[in-house]
Design a protein around this motif. Structure first.
Motif, short mmCIF file in Angstrom:
data_model
loop_
_atom_site.label_atom_id
_atom_site.label_comp_id
_atom_site.label_asym_id
_atom_site.label_seq_id
_atom_site.Cartn_x
_atom_site.Cartn_y
_atom_site.Cartn_z
N LEU A 39 -55.85 19.12 73.98
CA LEU A 39 -57.01 18.58 74.70
C LEU A 39 -58.31 18.84 73.94
O LEU A 39 -59.26 18.07 74.05
N ARG A 40 -58.31 19.91 73.15
CA ARG A 40 -59.51 20.14 72.32
C ARG A 40 -59.63 19.04 71.27
O ARG A 40 -60.72 18.51 71.03
N ILE A 41 -58.51 18.69 70.65
CA ILE A 41 -58.52 17.60 69.66
C ILE A 41 -58.98 16.31 70.34
O ILE A 41 -59.84 15.58 69.85
N LEU A 42 -58.38 16.04 71.50
CA LEU A 42 -58.71 14.83 72.25
C LEU A 42 -60.20 14.80 72.61
O LEU A 42 -60.88 13.77 72.45
N HIS A 43 -60.69 15.92 73.09
CA HIS A 43 -62.09 16.00 73.50
C HIS A 43 -63.03 15.73 72.33
O HIS A 43 -64.00 14.98 72.44
N ASN A 44 -62.73 16.34 71.17
CA ASN A 44 -63.60 16.14 70.01
C ASN A 44 -63.66 14.67 69.61
O ASN A 44 -64.71 14.14 69.27
N LEU A 45 -62.50 14.02 69.68
CA LEU A 45 -62.46 12.59 69.36
C LEU A 45 -63.23 11.77 70.40
O LEU A 45 -63.96 10.84 70.07
N ALA A 46 -63.06 12.13 71.68
CA ALA A 46 -63.75 11.41 72.75
C ALA A 46 -65.26 11.54 72.63
O ALA A 46 -66.01 10.59 72.85
N ILE A 47 -65.72 12.74 72.27
CA ILE A 47 -67.15 12.97 72.09
C ILE A 47 -67.69 12.12 70.94
O ILE A 47 -68.75 11.50 71.05
N ASP A 48 -66.92 12.09 69.85
CA ASP A 48 -67.34 11.25 68.72
C ASP A 48 -67.51 9.81 69.18
O ASP A 48 -68.49 9.15 68.86
N ASN A 49 -66.54 9.33 69.96
CA ASN A 49 -66.59 7.94 70.44
C ASN A 49 -67.78 7.71 71.37
O ASN A 49 -68.46 6.70 71.28
N ALA A 50 -68.01 8.68 72.27
CA ALA A 50 -69.13 8.54 73.22
C ALA A 50 -70.46 8.55 72.49
O ALA A 50 -71.38 7.81 72.84
#
Lengths: 83, 186
Positions: B67-78
């Motif tokens: 979920l940390r990996i997922l979150h970092n990617l989601a933040i980049d996208n946002a």
């Protein structure tokens, strides 16, 4: 009822509610809270509703990973060039 | 690395990671605006996880790691989309919200009715209306089943911030659900 007019144990119970629902309280704190809830229907009702809201969120978001995506993840796994 | 595929540690990692696909999917679904974006995010996160599987420390919480990996990617996208922060309706007192959620004073009957009222539609709408910093904390704790500390590690914020965002995020959720329940009753 506003915070100013609630008895201190109720104010304390309200402060503990989130951590209680998230199972983040110590055993001792759980005991204190549950002793209060046993004698305070107003706080017991708030705790019950808080837990219900959390359950509703989990249930509303319970959709499983689509099978097509699961297969794709397996493919990504099999094809991976590891670092 | 060619011989990774037969490495028992790698095989164990793969199976454990793939078994968490439902959890990762549910979080991704709420951090993105549509199905396709969620699928892309999960694929990207797993591709990154499989590539860097050696950085996972066995015995630690793999769900939190993924979920940390997922979150970092989601933040980049946002960040790429540059969403403006939303205003939070926090003026209402919690007891007022409980009163509106629960209705009258008969606790047992109220909870029964509440479950009926909180159908998935209004809950999902209310979640999607939460601004990202609040939504991600609610999602990581409620759907990702992370502890406050694990969520703090994933988001790289203090645990106290996790708790206050969670409190405020749930409060906005409750307000939205109370409003939805009020509309149904009207």
């Amino acid at each position: 009822m506003s915070a100013e007019t609630r008895p201190e144990p109720c104010v304390h119970a309200e402060r503990c509610m989130q951590a209680y629902v998230d199972r983040a309280l110590s055993v001792e704190e759980v005991r204190t809270v549950e002793a209060h809830l046993a004698g305070c229907p107003t706080c017991a009702r708030c705790y019950s509703l808080e837990a219900e809201v959390r359950t509703a969120v989990r249930e509303a978001c319970a959709e499983p990973c689509p099978e097509s995506l699961r297969r794709e993840l397996r493919r990504i796994c099999d094809d991976c060039d590891c670092e | 690395m060619a011989d990774d595929a037969s490495d028992p540690a790698r095989l164990a990692f793969d199976e454990q990671a793939l078994a968490l696909a439902d959890d990762v999917w549910r979080v991704a679904r709420r951090l993105t605006r549509d199905l396709q974006a969620a699928e892309d995010l999960v694929q990207e996160a797993y591709a990154r996880a499989f590539r860097s599987w050696r950085s996972y420390e066995p015995g630690t919480n793999m769900r939190a790691w993924l979920l940390r990996i997922l979150h970092n990617l989601a933040i980049d996208n946002a960040r790429k989309q540059q969403r403006a922060p939303e205003q939070l309706g926090l003026e209402a007192d919690d007891y007022y919200l409980y009163d509106r959620l629960g209705g009258a004073k008969n606790a047992v009957a109220d909870v029964d009715r509440l479950v009926e009222r909180l159908s998935p539609g209004p809950v999902l709408d209310a979640l999607s209306e939460l601004s990202l910093p609040f939504r991600e904390v609610v999602v990581l704790v409620d759907l990702g089943d992370l502890s406050y500390q694990e969520a703090a590690d994933v988001l790289d914020i203090p645990v106290g911030t996790v708790m206050s965002r969670l409190h405020r995020g749930r409060r906005v959720l409750k307000k939205a659900l109370a409003d939805a329940a009020g509309e149904d009753a009207a």
